[in-house]
Design a protein around this motif. Structure first.
Motif, short mmCIF file in Angstrom:
data_model
loop_
_atom_site.label_atom_id
_atom_site.label_comp_id
_atom_site.label_asym_id
_atom_site.label_seq_id
_atom_site.Cartn_x
_atom_site.Cartn_y
_atom_site.Cartn_z
N VAL A 24 27.96 46.29 -33.09
CA VAL A 24 27.81 46.61 -31.68
C VAL A 24 29.18 47.04 -31.15
O VAL A 24 30.17 46.32 -31.31
CB VAL A 24 27.31 45.39 -30.87
CG1 VAL A 24 27.04 45.80 -29.42
CG2 VAL A 24 26.06 44.80 -31.50
N PHE A 25 29.24 48.20 -30.52
CA PHE A 25 30.52 48.77 -30.07
C PHE A 25 30.40 49.20 -28.62
O PHE A 25 29.48 49.93 -28.24
CB PHE A 25 30.90 49.96 -30.95
CG PHE A 25 32.12 50.70 -30.51
CD1 PHE A 25 33.27 50.03 -30.11
CD2 PHE A 25 32.13 52.09 -30.51
CE1 PHE A 25 34.41 50.73 -29.70
CE2 PHE A 25 33.25 52.80 -30.11
CZ PHE A 25 34.40 52.11 -29.70
N GLU A 26 31.35 48.73 -27.80
CA GLU A 26 31.41 49.15 -26.40
C GLU A 26 32.44 50.26 -26.22
O GLU A 26 33.62 50.09 -26.57
CB GLU A 26 31.78 47.99 -25.48
CG GLU A 26 31.88 48.43 -24.01
CD GLU A 26 32.32 47.32 -23.06
OE1 GLU A 26 32.20 47.53 -21.84
OE2 GLU A 26 32.79 46.27 -23.53
N LEU A 27 32.01 51.39 -25.67
CA LEU A 27 32.94 52.43 -25.25
C LEU A 27 33.59 51.94 -23.96
O LEU A 27 32.91 51.80 -22.94
CB LEU A 27 32.21 53.75 -25.01
CG LEU A 27 31.41 54.33 -26.18
CD1 LEU A 27 30.66 55.58 -25.73
CD2 LEU A 27 32.31 54.65 -27.35
N HIS A 28 34.88 51.65 -24.00
CA HIS A 28 35.52 51.04 -22.83
C HIS A 28 36.85 51.68 -22.46
O HIS A 28 37.22 51.73 -21.30
CB HIS A 28 35.73 49.55 -23.09
CG HIS A 28 36.34 48.82 -21.93
ND1 HIS A 28 35.61 48.50 -20.80
CD2 HIS A 28 37.60 48.36 -21.71
CE1 HIS A 28 36.40 47.87 -19.93
NE2 HIS A 28 37.61 47.78 -20.47
#
Length: 452
Positions: A348-352
């Protein structure tokens, strides 16, 4: 001194506030957003601003020093008022340099691994009872704070971020630190919002290397792009290159090898073996015996949000990691895959970051998550608003990542739903973000109930 910190909610800035208060200074601060753990830490020391936001009337003539974080924009009302009152204003890196200018400054640079390498060096020095100051980007096991400022320590170990110091001083932090000893642990394009091209990004590392004095030391990972920029740079000394420290893997566990002896580790992943080699070079420079180094590394555990294990039972393990740049995302996933080759891997990867939320930068993430069985990418509309960036199109993100079994969502609770729908035990889940998933947390109990 009476010190006011603008953008006090940052990972390092709030720790600096606590360190200054502990040193006897009167400290206040402000920010427009403060999340945990910064919020809880500031509250614990009575440093949490009574009201969120930036207010000119907080800046008064009796303030001795303003320390400004990168989050404070040029039109910040508190910065404007400080200029009107002709108060002393320093960026955080300038303040750290002023504190350490009479110490031996060892600055750890590179696009990835900075926090881990810095933490490894700190861990070894602490176990061997060495005196040192430090600045590190995340909490390291065995240390109460991210920063230590003393009068006695002869050296300071500094995590050298290449990001800009502040809006008032738009040059990389690691240059302001003026390293006596520098280290470059790999280079991959990042921070596209301030370094619009890879060439421009490379130039910053070249400047960093050129700052190291002839009586200092420069260490660098032996990679083609690093060799290229150092060959082109006007160096004052000959760089010393390093490769991955000798190691082997047995039943998923990593061991260092030195003089026919093996040293079991609590960390894993090939990228961490490179980090160990970087830390070893610095410790060797500080006259620490390699055997003592290897023995110390046996008890080193990952820094906060650096492949940090959140949960484990016989069928499920959950990690949290700070990965945000493309190379970091790939390295983190590959490390977990290597460690758990027979498990389903859900990433799971958050573009932040500004870069990851930049449509032109997104293609850099092509196939970075392909070693996962299920990949989930989340981005927050709120983050785009805060960073004043244009909206993103889900289809463009899917095209940029260019892989199978990829889900993209702007609804944070969808992450839990997708995991619950597709998980097959035994499984490994890795959550990657430089943010906090809009304060969302994985409900592990629900997952256990469903699979049982």
């Amino acid at each position: 001194m009476k010190i006011h910190i603008i953008a006090i909610g940052g990972a390092v800035m709030h720790q600096l506030a606590i360190a200054l208060q502990q040193a006897g200074h009167i400290v206040s601060g402000s920010d427009d957003e403060i999340f945990n753990p910064a919020k809880e830490n500031l509250e614990k020391y009575n440093l949490l601003p009574c009201e969120i936001g930036f207010f000119a009337d907080r800046i008064t003539p009796d303030i001795d020093l303003i320390i400004s974080g990168m989050h404070a924009k040029a039109n910040n009302p508190e910065l404007t008022e400080a200029k009107k009152l002709n108060l002393d204003v320093l960026s955080m890196p300038e303040f750290i340099y002023q504190h350490s200018k009479n110490k031996h400054r060892i600055v750890i640079g590179g696009s990835h691994g900075k926090t881990t390498v810095t933490g490894m060096i700190m861990h070894v020095l602490r176990l061997l009872n060495k005196q040192f100051d430090y600045l590190v980007g995340s909490k390291v096991v065995g240390f109460d704070f991210n920063i230590k400022l003393s009068n006695e320590a002869p050296i300071m170990i500094i995590e050298g971020d290449e990001y800009l110091a502040s809006t008032e001083l738009p040059i990389p932090k690691f240059i302001i630190y003026k390293p006596d000893v520098g280290l470059i642990n790999g280079i991959d394009w990042d921070h596209a919002n301030v370094f619009p091209s890879f060439e421009n990004y490379l130039e910053q590392f070249k400047k960093f290397a050129e700052m190291v004095p002839s009586d200092g030391a420069l260490f660098a990972v032996d990679e083609p792009i690093v060799r290229k920029i150092l060959d082109e740079a006007q160096l004052k000394l000959t760089p010393i290159f390093y490769k991955t420290f000798p190691y082997f893997v047995e039943n998923g566990h990593f061991f260092l090898k030195y003089q026919e002896k093996s040293y079991p580790l609590q960390i894993f992943g090939k990228h961490n073996m490179q980090n160990i080699s970087a830390a070893h070079k610095i410790c060797e420079y500080l006259d620490i015996d390699t055997k003592d180094f290897c023995e110390a590394m046996m008890s080193f555990r990952s820094a906060n949000k650096r492949l940090e294990k959140l949960y484990e039972n016989k069928n499920l393990v959950v990690f949290r990691d700070f990965a945000h740049a493309p190379s970091k995302v790939r390295a983190t996933i590959d490390a977990v895959r290597e460690h758990y080759p027979d498990r389903q891997l859900i990433s799971v990867f958050e573009l932040h970051t500004y870069s990851s939320l930049n449509q032109n930068f997104l293609p850099q993430y092509s196939k970075t998550m392909q070693n996962s069985d299920i990949s989930i990418v989340f981005y927050s509309k709120h983050a785009l608003e805060i960073k004043q960036l244009p909206d993103l199109n889900t289809i463009d993100i899917i095209k940029a990542f260019d892989q199978q079994n990829l889900f993209v969502t702007t609804i944070v609770n969808d992450i839990q739903n997708i995991i619950e729908q597709y998980i097959k035990l035994p499984a490994a889940i890795v959550l990657m973000s430089s943010g906090n998933f809009d304060n969302w947390e994985l409900n592990i109990n629900t997952i256990k109930e469903i699979v049982n």
